[in-house]
Design a protein around this motif. Structure first.
Motif, mmCIF file in Angstrom:
data_model
loop_
_atom_site.group_PDB
_atom_site.id
_atom_site.type_symbol
_atom_site.label_atom_id
_atom_site.label_comp_id
_atom_site.label_asym_id
_atom_site.label_seq_id
_atom_site.Cartn_x
_atom_site.Cartn_y
_atom_site.Cartn_z
ATOM 1 N N ILE A 191 97.682 77.510 4.725
ATOM 2 C CA ILE A 191 99.036 77.569 5.299
ATOM 3 C C ILE A 191 99.957 78.261 4.301
ATOM 4 O O ILE A 191 99.892 78.009 3.100
ATOM 5 C CB ILE A 191 99.588 76.164 5.608
ATOM 6 C CG1 ILE A 191 98.685 75.410 6.600
ATOM 7 C CG2 ILE A 191 101.027 76.230 6.141
ATOM 8 C CD1 ILE A 191 98.663 75.913 8.024
ATOM 9 N N GLY A 192 100.840 79.092 4.807
ATOM 10 C CA GLY A 192 101.780 79.852 3.988
ATOM 11 C C GLY A 192 102.073 81.158 4.690
ATOM 12 O O GLY A 192 101.424 81.474 5.697
ATOM 13 N N CYS A 193 103.040 81.922 4.176
ATOM 14 C CA CYS A 193 103.310 83.236 4.796
ATOM 15 C C CYS A 193 102.045 84.072 4.745
ATOM 16 O O CYS A 193 101.617 84.650 5.745
ATOM 17 C CB CYS A 193 104.423 83.955 4.035
ATOM 18 S SG CYS A 193 106.018 83.150 4.107
ATOM 19 N N VAL B 54 94.135 74.234 7.228
ATOM 20 C CA VAL B 54 95.138 73.290 6.733
ATOM 21 C C VAL B 54 95.534 73.738 5.329
ATOM 22 O O VAL B 54 94.756 74.401 4.643
ATOM 23 C CB VAL B 54 94.515 71.865 6.702
ATOM 24 C CG1 VAL B 54 95.545 70.828 6.300
ATOM 25 C CG2 VAL B 54 93.917 71.521 8.056
ATOM 26 N N HIS B 55 96.735 73.377 4.887
ATOM 27 C CA HIS B 55 97.223 73.813 3.574
ATOM 28 C C HIS B 55 96.228 73.412 2.474
ATOM 29 O O HIS B 55 95.905 72.237 2.309
ATOM 30 C CB HIS B 55 98.591 73.166 3.337
ATOM 31 C CG HIS B 55 99.343 73.757 2.182
ATOM 32 N ND1 HIS B 55 99.283 75.084 1.828
ATOM 33 C CD2 HIS B 55 100.191 73.177 1.291
ATOM 34 C CE1 HIS B 55 100.059 75.313 0.784
ATOM 35 N NE2 HIS B 55 100.612 74.169 0.437
ATOM 36 N N GLY B 56 95.737 74.407 1.757
ATOM 37 C CA GLY B 56 94.837 74.153 0.633
ATOM 38 C C GLY B 56 93.391 73.920 0.996
ATOM 39 O O GLY B 56 92.575 73.631 0.121
ATOM 40 N N HIS C 211 104.086 84.262 -6.925
ATOM 41 C CA HIS C 211 104.672 83.364 -7.942
ATOM 42 C C HIS C 211 105.710 82.412 -7.347
ATOM 43 O O HIS C 211 106.619 81.979 -8.059
ATOM 44 C CB HIS C 211 105.313 84.163 -9.097
ATOM 45 C CG HIS C 211 104.347 85.020 -9.864
ATOM 46 N ND1 HIS C 211 104.698 85.665 -11.037
ATOM 47 C CD2 HIS C 211 103.048 85.334 -9.644
ATOM 48 C CE1 HIS C 211 103.651 86.344 -11.500
ATOM 49 N NE2 HIS C 211 102.643 86.160 -10.658
ATOM 50 N N ILE C 212 105.578 82.097 -6.056
ATOM 51 C CA ILE C 212 106.548 81.182 -5.410
ATOM 52 C C ILE C 212 105.947 80.663 -4.098
ATOM 53 O O ILE C 212 104.984 81.235 -3.590
ATOM 54 C CB ILE C 212 107.889 81.944 -5.139
ATOM 55 C CG1 ILE C 212 109.061 80.978 -5.032
ATOM 56 C CG2 ILE C 212 107.807 82.850 -3.910
ATOM 57 C CD1 ILE C 212 110.415 81.625 -5.261
ATOM 58 N N TYR C 213 106.500 79.559 -3.570
ATOM 59 C CA TYR C 213 106.146 79.136 -2.212
ATOM 60 C C TYR C 213 107.097 79.875 -1.272
ATOM 61 O O TYR C 213 108.299 79.584 -1.261
ATOM 62 C CB TYR C 213 106.360 77.632 -2.012
ATOM 63 C CG TYR C 213 105.411 76.700 -2.750
ATOM 64 C CD1 TYR C 213 104.351 77.166 -3.514
ATOM 65 C CD2 TYR C 213 105.585 75.318 -2.659
ATOM 66 C CE1 TYR C 213 103.495 76.293 -4.166
ATOM 67 C CE2 TYR C 213 104.732 74.434 -3.308
ATOM 68 C CZ TYR C 213 103.688 74.933 -4.062
ATOM 69 O OH TYR C 213 102.846 74.066 -4.705
#
Ligand SMILES: Cc1ncc(C[n+]2csc(CCOP(=O)(O)OP(=O)(O)O)c2C)c(N)n1
Ligand code: SF4
Length: 293
Positions: free
Chosen positions: A57-59, A75-77, A130-132
């Motif tokens: 999950i993320g952009c 799922v995230h991660g 380097h960011i969420y």
């Protein structure tokens, strides 16, 4: 897995693009990654129905939506465990995993060492900004020490960011490379080589988040990125580690850090199955019968 093609049936980069509208912010580095992935897939003539793109999950994890291959937005991660399951169940499929630095090295960081050391034949592509990004700008494991963000308004107290390259190298990564989304030619070539490599391949792509990262911007990365020296020996692990940990001050190396040939997990498993006299076609009932008292 590549398919047989003639020049008429050859898949062009655009043939890998799904009809879904890309929703990244204008100028996001991930656009460049998507084009390079399409180019690399076309170079390798990956089959649309023999390739699976997996993400967390993320952009950056939205990337599989924009491709016409099979996809699994997990799922995230947890993209790596899902990808490993797909590969072990379908060894003939090409499995490519996408995600961000947070997805891969924060919540998902515990999975990385085991997939790396087992040399499972999948490709892992991180878009490292380097960011969420998706959650609007929190500090990530690759943000620099003292990084100011919405969750660290007075600066991050983390003493040391994760170095994705040395992380994967020390666990035995058999293909480790870094690319920059502002340099699409090199990036497409590296992705192509990573997918072609037999074993676990890792590509860390510096891909700036224009909207939330006001420290590590496109301009900063453009200044910082330099190619690995011409005399870098990518078969030498010590050199690879040294270059990943000690680039010249303020600089970021791109290129192939390390590549080695060693048997993949599935190749080792085939040898073990043979030793054990395993019958691939055994029915479930016959296996259960073996364990009955
Ligand atoms: C279990 C869980 N925890 C937290 C979140 C919230 N969340 C979604 S994406 C994300 C971080 C995304 O950052 P990164 O992986 O670096 O990707 P980017 O958006 O920068 O591409 C977080 C914390 C979530 N979706 N699920
Ligand atoms: S928030 Fe950042 S990472 Fe997400 S789409 Fe926008 S520029 Fe890209």
């Amino acid at each position: 897995m590549a398919t047989t093609t003639t020049s008429e049936t050859a898949l062009k980069p655009k043939d890998y693009k799904s009809p879904i509208r890309v929703v990244w912010c204008a100028g996001c580095g991930d656009y460049g990654v998507l084009s390079s992935v399409q180019k690399a897939f076309s170079q390798l003539q990956l089959g649309l129905d023999s390739t699976v793109c997996v993400s967390g999950i993320g952009c950056s994890s939205r990337l599989p939506y924009f491709l016409k291959t099979y996809g699994f937005h997990s799922v995230h991660g947890r993209s790596l465990p899902v990808a490993v399951g797909i590969k072990l169940g379908n060894p003939e499929m090409e499995v490519v995993v996408f995600g961000g630095d947070g997805d891969g090295f924060s919540i998902g960081g515990g999975h990385v060492p085991h997939v790396v050391r087992k040399n499972i034949d999948i490709t892992y592509i991180i878009m490292d900004n380097h960011i969420y990004g998706l959650t609007k700008g929190q500090v990530s494991p690759t943000s620099g020490s003292g990084f100011v963000s919405v969750t660290t308004p007075y600066g991050s107290p983390d003493g040391q960011p994760v170095n994705p390259l040395s992380y994967v190298l020390t666990y035995g990564g058999s293909f480790v490379a870094q690319a920059f989304s502002g340099n699409p030619k090199e990036m497409a070539l590296i992705i192509e080589q990573a997918i072609a490599h037999k074993g676990f391949s890792f590509v860390n792509i510096i891909s700036p988040c224009l909207t939330f990262n006001k420290v590590d911007t496109l301009e900063v990365f453009k200044e910082a990125v330099i190619p690995l020296p011409e005399d870098h020996d990518s078969s030498n692990l010590v050199q690879a580690l040294d270059k990943s940990i000690n680039p010249p001050a303020g600089k970021i190396y791109t290129g192939l850090f390390y590549k080695s040939e060693r048997p993949s997990f599935l190749q080792n498993l085939a040898g073990i199955n043979e030793k054990a006299g395993a019958d691939k076609n055994a029915s479930l009932e016959s296996i259960i019968d073996e364990f009955k008292p």
